[in-house]
Design a protein around this motif. Structure first.
Motif, PDB file in Angstrom:
ATOM      1  N   ARG A 304      48.102  32.499  43.004  1.00  0.00           N
ATOM      2  CA  ARG A 304      47.345  31.647  42.100  1.00  0.00           C
ATOM      3  C   ARG A 304      47.489  30.185  42.491  1.00  0.00           C
ATOM      4  O   ARG A 304      48.566  29.712  42.817  1.00  0.00           O
ATOM      5  N   TYR A 310      43.417  32.636  37.363  1.00  0.00           N
ATOM      6  CA  TYR A 310      43.495  33.862  36.553  1.00  0.00           C
ATOM      7  C   TYR A 310      43.553  33.452  35.084  1.00  0.00           C
ATOM      8  O   TYR A 310      44.646  33.258  34.537  1.00  0.00           O
ATOM      9  N   PHE A 314      48.227  37.308  35.183  1.00  0.00           N
ATOM     10  CA  PHE A 314      48.271  38.475  36.051  1.00  0.00           C
ATOM     11  C   PHE A 314      49.678  39.047  36.111  1.00  0.00           C
ATOM     12  O   PHE A 314      50.661  38.386  35.779  1.00  0.00           O
TER      13      PHE A 314
END
Length: 383
Positions: A304, A310, A314
């Protein structure tokens, strides 16, 4: 073969999910061995819980309904029918990602899989040759370092360079999608093998819980089911090897970070694996986070960032050093699952994750997705 080990968890802050018969998925915590449903309008999902700035306090103090003892819930979760009350994977709206080839030992086994082209009978011969060339040169190697570049040149000269070693000791980690949001299974469920696979194994891993800001807020256990023959035929078959019905197991609960459980503790976790078969076969193994080649925080940063967001957070499988070579069905054949195997992945700090191996085509179908969750929560007045 049935699961018999009782589920017990140490003192700590725990968040999980259950399917409540006649109600649907609910957010739960544990207090003195009791399961407390803390679903609410402010925090209807695990995604919402992990986004909270006061996550630890919320986990410890949120009001809720006592719905029974953990032991009873765990016992009722073993291959439960979908409509029964049972434990779910603790994540819901989160993307389910995984990092591969993060341990030196698994790097070697991936090279062997690739060279064997999915044929376990060739693996022993190739394993011996690779060991002669590589030896201990991968131990304590920092991915992307000058020393790693030297090892890469050595392996290329020997004709043994592999795409798996590229992600193992090169600058870029392997990050892939393991499962779709809402598709992972939890404690007691069937875990699935694609029926085309004849050479496969469990992968005991730590799974990090990461919120939308990229903050690691907790950890749990996972089984990143591995189809060695499918991926060994071609790395381009990774999706078919990894993302199948019931092929991602996560749980039993997320342990939330607090003063007693931190990321530094995750870096030192020791995972134990046991596989017991109806044929009397028993396999034991281990995976030590102390031997990981890439730090968990680096794996999250590679997953990320500005390059990829996200918004629902996640879950991230961190990889494993476990690669079974114990023969099961014949000399030189190595290990592969039989239907009915019971897989137990345990760490004292995180409890135990147990599942029974079935074919993906025989495990319960995944039918309750994101749309179903939203409709269920709206119908219960939680949205």
């Amino acid at each position: 073969m049935s699961q018999t080990s009782a589920l017990t968890l140490p003192d700590g802050l725990w968040l999980g999910r259950i399917w409540r018969a006649g109600i649907g998925p609910s957010l739960i915590t544990l207090r003195q061995g009791r399961v407390i449903d803390i679903s609410s309008k402010t925090t209807p999902t695990m995604r919402d819980a992990l986004e909270r700035a006061d996550l630890a306090e919320f986990t410890a103090t949120a009001p809720g309904e006592d719905i029974g003892a953990l032991g009873d819930l765990a016992a009722g979760s073993i291959e439960a029918r979908p409509e029964q009350t049972h434990l779910l994977a603790p994540n819901d709206l989160h993307a389910v990602k995984a990092c591969g080839v993060t341990f030196a030992r698994s790097m070697v086994e991936r090279v062997i899989e690739e060279r064997a082209a999915g044929n376990p009978a060739r693996a022993a011969e190739i394993r011996a040759r690779v060991a002669d060339v590589i030896g201990n040169s991968l131990r304590d190697l920092i991915p992307g370092s000058a020393k790693a570049a030297e090892v890469k040149a050595l392996l290329q000269a020997e004709g043994l360079w592999s795409q798996y070693l590229e992600v193992g000791i090169g600058p870029d980690a392997e990050v892939f999608t393991k499962a779709q949001p809402m598709s992972a299974v939890g404690y007691g469920a069937s875990v699935g093998l694609h029926p085309i696979s004849k050479w496969n194994n469990p992968e005991p891993e730590v799974v990090l819980a990461v919120n939308s800001k990229g903050e690691i807020v907790g950890a749990t256990l996972g089984n990143d089911v591995n189809l060695r023959d499918v991926e060994g035929r071609s790395a381009l078959l990774l999706g078919k090897a990894k993302d199948n019905n019931a092929a991602a197991s996560i749980g039993p609960f997320i342990r939330v970070f607090d003063g007693d459980f931190t990321l530094d503790m995750v870096r030192n976790l020791e995972l134990a694996l046991t596989v017991t078969g109806a044929d009397g076969f028993r396999l034991e193994g281990a995976s030590s986070m102390r031997q990981i080649s890439r730090d968990p925080a680096d794996l999250v940063a590679q997953t990320r960032g500005r390059h990829h967001q996200y918004p629902d957070g996640f879950m991230l499988y961190c990889g494993t050093m476990f690669s079974p070579v114990q023969d099961r069905d014949g000399p030189g054949q190595g290990f592969t699952h039989h239907v009915g195997d019971v897989v137990s992945i345990a760490a004292p700090e995180l409890g135990v994750l147990q599942n029974t191996v079935r074919l993906s085509t025989e495990a319960p179908e995944w039918r309750f997705g994101t749309a179903a969750l939203m409709r269920n929560l709206a119908g219960r007045g939680l949205l």
